[in-house]
Design an enzyme around this catalytic site. Structure first.
Site, PDB file in Angstrom:
ATOM      1  N   HIS A   1       0.715  -1.226  -0.034  1.00 30.91           N
ATOM      2  CA  HIS A   1       0.038   0.108  -0.083  1.00 30.91           C
ATOM      3  C   HIS A   1       0.923   1.199   0.144  1.00 30.91           C
ATOM      4  O   HIS A   1       0.502   2.373  -0.126  1.00 30.91           O
ATOM      5  CB  HIS A   1      -0.887  -0.114   1.112  1.00 30.91           C
ATOM      6  CG  HIS A   1      -2.025  -0.780   1.053  1.00 30.91           C
ATOM      7  ND1 HIS A   1      -3.526  -0.654   1.602  1.00 30.91           N
ATOM      8  CD2 HIS A   1      -2.293  -2.263   0.308  1.00 30.91           C
ATOM      9  CE1 HIS A   1      -4.198  -1.661   1.200  1.00 30.91           C
ATOM     10  NE2 HIS A   1      -3.613  -2.447   0.613  1.00 30.91           N
TER      11      HIS A   1
ATOM     12  N   HIS B   1      -2.121 -12.207  -2.324  1.00 33.09           N
ATOM     13  CA  HIS B   1      -3.112 -12.810  -1.649  1.00 33.09           C
ATOM     14  C   HIS B   1      -2.870 -14.382  -1.230  1.00 33.09           C
ATOM     15  O   HIS B   1      -3.615 -15.124  -0.501  1.00 33.09           O
ATOM     16  CB  HIS B   1      -4.639 -12.891  -2.155  1.00 33.09           C
ATOM     17  CG  HIS B   1      -5.076 -11.390  -2.219  1.00 33.09           C
ATOM     18  ND1 HIS B   1      -6.010 -11.050  -3.208  1.00 33.09           N
ATOM     19  CD2 HIS B   1      -4.679 -10.139  -1.525  1.00 33.09           C
ATOM     20  CE1 HIS B   1      -6.165  -9.849  -2.984  1.00 33.09           C
ATOM     21  NE2 HIS B   1      -5.450  -9.422  -1.875  1.00 33.09           N
TER      22      HIS B   1
END
Length: 717
Positions: free
Chosen positions: A92, A260
């Site tokens: 992020h 993920h």
């Protein structure tokens, strides 16, 4: 007892902020001065890029690996491993990068400050940074927050079994929020398309330069477009978003799946009990946000995104489990305990289910977001997913390279990389440039250029056009490499192809004869033009020059990647490709900031380039002199001449008339007249208009010019 009237100003509003409320059309110059040295607590002579070279990287690695499994009771690690949290923090930070203007990314440590530290998508990343504090405290000034935040995710992957591609240090910290990045015009977090200030128009056209689909998100909405599940529509959003991050389809699938493969999402609780973000938190919270002061709110009870569950069966191990579950099982829409929409598998065997983060005897369904399901539903993404599923080694290699690209794209060219783990391989997205010669006779080259038929305007304009592509945001572009001569750039409208071809024909011959690179010769030519124009004004100057630029080839150039560097405006040359919603002076400010110029440097360059005669197409707008070609301060003198009147004649055109006779003396654009209308810029203009500052003007112009010409010479730092 009643409270006394407060004796101080409320709210801490700055003069600039208050002025913007009163005069919303005023040009705000703050982005040119956002990194004031007074905000930096370190010594004026501190050089981080030198300090980090003394960092004990091996010791740091050991400390980072140990941190991953050193679970703290105040924020316990999922399954005893902080890897997923650290990867999300790094992702992020780096994932805000967008290729269109080079802004965002991990290179400044900006995630520590608003708005990023309080974006909904960054919920609980404040905990990740606090977990890193003991390491930052230990290594001190040898390790910036920017490098540490970027490094944490890479070390997390290594600790979970991925063979990473490498890592480079060298990111320097900033000390207050960035002011130059436009994140969108919405006035509420996660505002859907169609709401006030929406970043979408037409069918679903995302506003440039934005990459994320909503205010407060890094990428796309994990629950679907505007929170409504439709994996194919989400796939369309993903493709646009990742393209704007400079990623192709294969890199997109690799990053989605690889991100993920480990960790989990958190939504096992009541989202209404989560309190304010860090910037809105109470004083006693000490910069922590998203606290749950009603219930436990940590471990298995954490609420972050609202989505709940792991993506894979073994979420602390690098493997191919993401594709195994995604492609080999059917999925259905469910609601998380926090009420978020997510996908869960149908009839998944018990041994495929991940265990609870605290109770290893309890298993729960994994989940997928709409973005994950897009990898299965979209035909192109599915082909890539199936290829990765069949070849884990290939998937790991593609992901490692894509992760390296994600975390290093805004660090600049390889010459800026520092550390023992810098990959030897040169990658095309690093914009490689070969080393140039330094053994030729610079004075002989200057003499040949001066003896040519090229005009001062042609010399200066060509050098400027070569250098102006530089972006300090991601350290791309610039004069080094002489890519202005390559097929794509030489045909850009803003480079005036016919004029450019004429100049390059002459300069290429000189480069061949002298043994110099064309990149060097182009810059020397501009310097020759400046020196000639200064002599015309009565000043003998030598423009600083350092040899050693190289000439990049077509094979070293990713033309598709370079499309974003094509100028569509250049206030320094008084040109814009067409009329835009944004004013010419705002575009000039943006260009100056990307060139890393201060407001005085922008001012002095405008004044000098106008009188030299570098306007696009040879127009006379802003050429406030009767001695064009001479480096005089006439632009400033005539701009401040109170015998003139300034008359609008069009959307971006003005006449400068003699007030007494009404005779037209000159013409101008907004990019000229803003220097007289804006009170701050006018204060600089008045300095250069003074009778005793003619020589100062020339010296300051030369200094600012050399700064632009050398902006991409990282070997000189």
């Amino acid at each position: 007892m009643s409270e006394s009237k407060c004796p101080v100003m409320h709210g801490g509003a700055t003069t600039t902020e208050a002025n913007k409320v009163w005069w919303p059309k005023a040009l705000n110059l703050d982005i040119l001065h956002q990194y004031d040295t007074k905000t930096n607590p370190l010594e004026a002579d501190f050089d981080y890029r030198e300090a980090v070279k003394t960092l004990d990287v091996e010791a740091l690695k050991k400390d980072m690996i140990a941190l991953m499994t050193d679970s703290q009771p105040w924020w316990p690690a999922d399954w005893g491993h902080y890897g997923g949290l650290m990867i999300r923090m790094t992702w992020h930070s780096a994932g805000t990068y967008r290729i269109s203007d080079g802004r965002g990314g991990a290179a400044s440590g900006s995630q520590r400050f608003a708005p990023l530290n309080s974006w909904p998508d960054n919920a609980n990343l404040d905990k990740a940074r606090r977990l890193l504090w003991p390491i930052k405290k230990k290594y001190g000034n040898k390790l910036s927050w920017a490098d540490l935040i970027a490094y944490a995710g890479t070390m997390a992957y290594e600790s979970m079994g991925l063979n990473t591609f490498g890592f480079a240090f060298g990111r320097e910290d900033i000390w207050h929020p960035e002011k130059d990045i436009y994140w969108g015009s919405e006035r509420e977090w996660l505002a859907p398309s169609g709401s006030e200030g929406s970043r979408y128009s037409g069918e679903r056209d995302l506003e440039n330069p934005l990459a994320a689909v909503m205010m407060g998100l890094i990428y796309v909405n994990p629950e679907g477009v505007d929170g409504k599940s439709d994996p194919q529509k989400t796939a369309n959003d993903i493709r646009v978003t990742f393209e704007r991050m400079a990623m192709n389809d294969e890199e997109t699938v690799a990053l989605t799946a690889g991100g993920h493969t480990v960790g989990k999402a958190h939504g096992n609780g009541d989202a209404s009990q989560v309190e304010a973000d860090p910037e809105g938190a109470e004083l006693e919270d000490q910069g922590f946000g998203w606290l749950n002061k009603t219930k436990r709110g940590i471990g298995r009870d954490t609420v972050t995104s609202g989505i709940e569950g792991a993506w894979t069966s073994n979420p602390t191990k690098w493997d191919n489990g993401f594709f195994d579950l995604l492609l080999n099982y059917d999925w259905e829409l469910k609601k998380s305990p926090a009420g978020a929409t997510q996908w869960e598998p149908i009839d998944l065997p018990e041994d495929k289910k991940p265990v609870d983060v605290e109770d290893l005897t309890t298993r729960y369904n994994p989940m997928m977001t709409d973005a994950d399901m897009a990898m299965k539903v979209d035909p192109e993404y599915r082909k890539i997913s199936e290829k990765f599923a069949q070849d884990q080694h290939y998937f790991s290699e593609v992901f490692a390279r894509a992760w390296f690209k994600l975390t290093h794209r805004d660090l600049g060219p390889k010459a800026r990389y520092i550390g023992p783990d810098v990959p030897k391989e040169e990658l095309i997205w690093q914009d490689p440039v070969p080393a140039g010669s330094t053994s030729y006779d610079v004075e002989a080259v200057k003499a040949k250029i001066a003896a040519s038929d090229l005009t001062v305007s042609e010399l200066v304009t060509t050098a400027w056009d070569s250098a102006r592509t530089y972006r300090n945001s991601d350290k791309r572009g610039g004069a080094n490499g002489a890519r202005i001569r390559l097929e794509q750039q030489r045909n850009w409208e803003g480079n005036e192809p016919e004029r450019l071809a004429k100049v390059l024909t002459v300069l290429e011959a000189i480069a061949t004869e002298s043994g110099a690179s064309l990149a060097d010769v182009i810059v020397i030519a501009g310097n020759v033009g400046i020196e000639k124009s200064a002599k015309e004004a009565g000043f003998e100057v030598t423009v600083p020059f350092s040899a050693g630029r190289g000439d990049a080839s077509e094979e070293m150039t990713d033309n598709e990647s370079f499309e974003v560097l094509e100028p569509v405006h250049d206030g320094f040359r008084n040109w814009q490709k067409q009329h835009y919603t944004v004013t010419p002076e705002e575009m000039l400010l943006d260009k100056a900031q990307l060139l890393n110029l201060t407001a005085p440097e922008m001012t002095v360059l405008i004044g000098g380039m106008r009188v030299i005669g570098t306007n696009f197409g040879g127009t006379k707008h802003g050429v406030f002199t009767d001695n064009e070609g001479a480096l005089t301060n006439d632009f400033f003198v005539n701009l401040t001449d109170m015998s003139n009147s300034w008359i609008p004649t069009g959307r971006n055109s003005y006449e400068i008339q003699d007030t007494a006779t009404k005779a037209v003396k000159w013409t101008a654009t907004r990019a000229d007249l803003v220097f007289g209308s804006n009170s701050i810029l006018r204060s600089y203009v008045e300095v250069y208009a003074q009778d005793d500052n003619k020589e100062k003007f020339v010296k300051d112009f030369v200094s600012a010019w050399a700064k632009v010409m050398n902006a991409d010479r990282f070997d000189l730092a």
